[in-house]
Write a protein that holds these residues in place. Sequence first.
Motif, PDB file in Angstrom:
ATOM      1  N   ARG A  16       2.115  11.761  -9.774  1.00  0.00           N
ATOM      2  CA  ARG A  16       1.249  12.939  -9.782  1.00  0.00           C
ATOM      3  C   ARG A  16       2.036  14.241  -9.699  1.00  0.00           C
ATOM      4  O   ARG A  16       1.510  15.301 -10.015  1.00  0.00           O
ATOM      5  CB  ARG A  16       0.261  12.873  -8.628  1.00  0.00           C
ATOM      6  N   ASN A  17       3.267  14.138  -9.248  1.00  0.00           N
ATOM      7  CA  ASN A  17       4.109  15.338  -9.216  1.00  0.00           C
ATOM      8  C   ASN A  17       4.685  15.532 -10.617  1.00  0.00           C
ATOM      9  O   ASN A  17       5.849  15.290 -10.880  1.00  0.00           O
ATOM     10  CB  ASN A  17       5.217  15.152  -8.177  1.00  0.00           C
TER      11      ASN A  17
ATOM     12  N   ILE B 256       5.934  15.379   7.921  1.00  0.00           N
ATOM     13  CA  ILE B 256       5.234  14.179   7.481  1.00  0.00           C
ATOM     14  C   ILE B 256       5.931  12.939   8.043  1.00  0.00           C
ATOM     15  O   ILE B 256       5.288  11.984   8.463  1.00  0.00           O
ATOM     16  CB  ILE B 256       5.165  14.125   5.940  1.00  0.00           C
TER      17      ILE B 256
ATOM     18  N   ALA C  58       1.268   4.019  -2.906  1.00  0.00           N
ATOM     19  CA  ALA C  58       1.020   5.430  -2.597  1.00  0.00           C
ATOM     20  C   ALA C  58       2.218   6.275  -3.019  1.00  0.00           C
ATOM     21  O   ALA C  58       2.055   7.352  -3.590  1.00  0.00           O
ATOM     22  CB  ALA C  58       0.754   5.595  -1.102  1.00  0.00           C
TER      23      ALA C  58
ATOM     24  N   LYS D 254       2.190   6.637  -6.725  1.00  0.00           N
ATOM     25  CA  LYS D 254       1.124   7.578  -7.090  1.00  0.00           C
ATOM     26  C   LYS D 254       1.605   9.006  -6.927  1.00  0.00           C
ATOM     27  O   LYS D 254       1.416   9.860  -7.790  1.00  0.00           O
ATOM     28  CB  LYS D 254      -0.062   7.351  -6.142  1.00  0.00           C
ATOM     29  N   MET D 255       2.260   9.255  -5.776  1.00  0.00           N
ATOM     30  CA  MET D 255       2.720  10.622  -5.498  1.00  0.00           C
ATOM     31  C   MET D 255       3.788  11.040  -6.497  1.00  0.00           C
ATOM     32  O   MET D 255       3.794  12.169  -6.977  1.00  0.00           O
ATOM     33  CB  MET D 255       3.272  10.704  -4.075  1.00  0.00           C
TER      34      MET D 255
ATOM     35  N   LEU E  85      11.759  17.330   2.230  1.00  0.00           N
ATOM     36  CA  LEU E  85      10.441  17.968   2.269  1.00  0.00           C
ATOM     37  C   LEU E  85       9.550  17.300   3.320  1.00  0.00           C
ATOM     38  O   LEU E  85       8.897  17.970   4.114  1.00  0.00           O
ATOM     39  CB  LEU E  85       9.778  17.877   0.891  1.00  0.00           C
ATOM     40  N   TYR E  86       9.559  15.981   3.329  1.00  0.00           N
ATOM     41  CA  TYR E  86       8.738  15.245   4.299  1.00  0.00           C
ATOM     42  C   TYR E  86       9.130  15.621   5.720  1.00  0.00           C
ATOM     43  O   TYR E  86       8.291  15.688   6.609  1.00  0.00           O
ATOM     44  CB  TYR E  86       8.898  13.733   4.129  1.00  0.00           C
TER      45      TYR E  86
ATOM     46  N   GLN F  95       8.040  19.276   6.486  1.00  0.00           N
ATOM     47  CA  GLN F  95       6.590  19.376   6.695  1.00  0.00           C
ATOM     48  C   GLN F  95       6.095  18.464   7.809  1.00  0.00           C
ATOM     49  O   GLN F  95       4.894  18.321   7.998  1.00  0.00           O
ATOM     50  CB  GLN F  95       5.864  19.025   5.397  1.00  0.00           C
TER      51      GLN F  95
ATOM     52  N   ALA G  92       0.843  -1.208   0.000  1.00  0.00           N
ATOM     53  CA  ALA G  92       0.000   0.000   0.000  1.00  0.00           C
ATOM     54  C   ALA G  92       0.872   1.248   0.000  1.00  0.00           C
ATOM     55  O   ALA G  92       0.609   2.210  -0.742  1.00  0.00           O
ATOM     56  CB  ALA G  92      -0.896  -0.006   1.234  1.00  0.00           C
ATOM     57  N   LEU G  93       1.926   1.219   0.791  1.00  0.00           N
ATOM     58  CA  LEU G  93       2.790   2.394   0.894  1.00  0.00           C
ATOM     59  C   LEU G  93       3.597   2.583  -0.395  1.00  0.00           C
ATOM     60  O   LEU G  93       3.781   3.705  -0.874  1.00  0.00           O
ATOM     61  CB  LEU G  93       3.718   2.242   2.104  1.00  0.00           C
TER      62      LEU G  93
END
Lengths: 306, 361
Positions: B15-16, B199, B8, B11-12, B193-194, B197, B4-5
């Motif tokens: 999408r970037n 994350i 994901a 996907k990220m 970045l993570y 932020q 799942a990770l």
Amino acid sequence: MTEAIEVEGLVKRFGSFTAVDGISFTVHQGEVFGILGPNGAGKTTTMEIIEGLQEPTAGQTRVLGMDTHRERAKVKERIGVQLQASAYFEYLTLTEILNLFGRFYPRHLDPGGLLAKVGLVDKAKATVGRLSGGQKQRFTIAAALVNDPEVVFLDEPTTGLDPQARRNLWEFIQAIHQDGRTIVLTTHYMEEAQLLCQRVAIMDAAKIAALDTPHDLVRRLPVPYEIRVTAAGSLPQDNLAGLAGVKEVAFDADGACRLRSANAARTLQALMAWASEKGVALAEVEVVPANLEDVFLALTGHQLRD
Amino acid sequence: MLLALTLANLKMILRNRQALFWAMAFPLIFVTIFGLFRLDQPPTINLLVVDHAQDSLSTALVKNLAGLERFEVAEVQDEERARRDVQDGEVGYLLVIPEGLAEKLATPGGNQPVPIELVYDRGSQTAAIIIGTIQRFVQETNQQITHAPTVLELKAVGVQAKNLTYFDFLLPGFVGMGVMTYAIIGLSSAMALYREQKILKRMLATPLKVRTFFAAQIMAFLGLSVAQACIIVAAGVLFFNGHIYGNFLYLLVLVVIANVVFLNLGFFVGAVAKNVRAADGMANAISMPMMFLSGTFFPKESLPGVLADVVEFLPLSPLLDAMRGVALDGKAFWQYPTELAILGGWIVVSSVLAVRVFRFS
């Protein structure tokens, strides 16, 4: 019943700086517990040690009877965490983020239900970047609930929000509490602590200065009330300081008198007797209770926010 | 949870769009530039001829020279001007044929050699080749005229069956370079970045295991690097006539192995850097010199002694060497045990390094 949280002799040092200086407290299950204090008081550090995100220098923290540091994984399964000013993945939708975070736990709630709870159903397919400040905060709360936690930590949930959004968020927090969850929140807004919390720990300079219900914190002040009096004509000033319970008398520029009292009921009775005896027609009498801001000032000698 | 990770993460990444585009475009820009320049074909040689003789022999000579491959021969009258043109570097070579060439040669007993003058720029790198060509040409003409027997004959045997071009040499280099830069720069700035932020900290507050987090990132980026390698090779082969003579799957295996090292370096940089900008700068500082030193564009043998030895141990070097062996010589990746050993060593060292320095907050 096991306590939700037990903190004993907690110390955290960063080099020579002491962020948390030997604090102890207990949070009961089902309660909303507030840690109130100015920036840099050690609120976030305390919270992150309880959550298992930071190691303590000394002392112990237990969540639902489990030691945070020895049974970290188990603790994490049963708590929900909202971090101060944390973001979420930019390129995932709200539903995808909740699904992903849900996968990290053995038990998780349905994203649709979570979003409904915080009023973000119509944003299910949006990314975090498309949310307003208040919506973002609500989403981080939804994300903190993804594992149906028994204890929820909210670190300054309303900081940076406008009053409207803040009030709105308070309702969500109360709703979460009504689900039977224990909530621990930090804040530097005294009205927030007063409104939401059953008990409040006032933290300043790495220590807990006081811990009680907001009501009792205020009542324990030497001067918990202020009675503001104006008369139809001019107010005679003699003997006011001698009235029962009055500790201090001050006059405003408009001639109104402020009686600082240890006991509002007794002072009011004495005030009425004094007025009829002197033949003074009182125009207005107003009892203003002290608030946590005053408690903070009395305890620490400085304002909550400088 | 891992799957799942990983999904994901993919996907990220997908999408970037902007970051993805540049990650793909960077190596493709190189493929295009080097594909467009005809680097294998030496430039045409401009030769001016001033033919004072204008007889049968001289015209035959000029005609034969003009027939040579890559020779652009032009006859001019003004010798002075032609000499000036060579001097100014406008024309590469000037051949001056003296008057009465055939006559002089026909004169019986004329044993004096007849001088044919070749004027050229001494700085020209191709001069030696041109002089040799013309000399051989003149020699042959000599032989014909004097009817001297041919004693020695050179038999040139070309053994290189494949027509290897410079572009073919470059193509695996571009794959390695593209994968490396994307892994180091892309992953390190994502991690920075993570962290900025919070994350990462937020994930630390969940029961997610650190190794699962690492593994999911690595798997997503490895998947992407395979796609990247396919796109770069496809572009080179389809649009610029590049060749992969060996097994393409072996190339992908090498890419995946080496990319583990690059990703670990990405984690490392992402952990050491204070913010995204710093991560970007550091990642560039690591990947750019490596790109040049490890021989993406030219063989690293041309580096001076010690440096050449050191460069062998940079993680990109064994990747490029093994990839070129597979792509150009059709070898299998396991025929490069030294290179694989260096990469293996790097995987161990970089993994330890990455895990040691990585911070969630």
